[in-house]
Write an enzyme that holds these catalytic residues in place. Structure first.
Site, short mmCIF file in Angstrom:
data_model
loop_
_atom_site.label_atom_id
_atom_site.label_comp_id
_atom_site.label_asym_id
_atom_site.label_seq_id
_atom_site.Cartn_x
_atom_site.Cartn_y
_atom_site.Cartn_z
CB SER A 84 76.72 56.27 8.58
OG SER A 84 76.97 56.99 7.34
CE LYS A 96 78.26 60.43 9.41
NZ LYS A 96 78.42 59.18 9.14
#
Length: 186
Positions: free
Chosen positions: A46, A89
């Site tokens: 990710s 993230k």
């Protein structure tokens, strides 16, 4: 020459000294891991091309006690539905802003975010950001750099994060050794 009694006292003192030393080391390690920094490992794609599966990082758990997170900081936070598991993230939306994903691009307060050099691909799924997401005074919107292979704030299971949800800021890559160094946030 020491008699048996004095020898036992000396050994006992030495053992007590070593035990105290060990307790101090364990106490310091606990304080460092709890309040200052922690090692974490990247699992999954990710955050590619910035971070890769298997990268080992040190997370700075201290700096957000003194200043607020900034746009493009790489942050670590616990997954709400899976104990002892964390996501990594990048912060995109800041408190008070409105975030929306339209036609595959991120918009902040109605303007296309053109300074985002990390998420280079057009997003296939806007998720909850298909409609404008108004962030509260202590809320952040996060995206993975690999936007089409990331579970992030667009997903209702993650949604927006509060500052106290953030474990800290990913600070240093310690493995693989050929990529050792500070992480780029800006």
């Amino acid at each position: 020459m020491l008699d048996n009694k004095e020898e036992k006292k000396s050994t006992g003192r030495s053992l007590i000294g070593w035990l105290l030393y060990l307790l101090v080391i364990i106490g310091l390690a606990y304080l460092i891991v709890t309040f200052i920094g922690q090692r974490t490992k990247v699992s999954g794609p990710s955050m590619q091309n910035t971070l890769h599966n298997g990268d080992n990082l040190i997370v700075d758990k201290l700096s957000y006690r003194f200043h607020d997170p900034e746009r493009y900081d790489i942050i670590v936070f616990p997954i709400k539905f899976e104990e002892n598991t964390f996501y990594i993230k990048r912060i995109i939306g800041l408190p008070g802003e409105t975030v929306q994903v339209k036609d595959g691009y991120t918009y902040i307060n109605g303007k296309k975010l053109t300074s985002d050099i990390y998420g280079k691909e057009v997003m296939d799924e806007p998720g909850i950001a298909e409609e404008p997401v108004k962030l509260g005074k202590d809320e952040y919107f996060v995206l993975g750099d690999n936007r089409n292979d990331s579970t992030d704030s667009r997903d209702p299971d993650v949604s927006v994060l509060k500052k106290n949800d953030l474990m800290g800021r990913a600070w240093l890559r310690i493995y693989p050794f050929n990529k050792f160094g500070l992480l780029r946030h800006k």
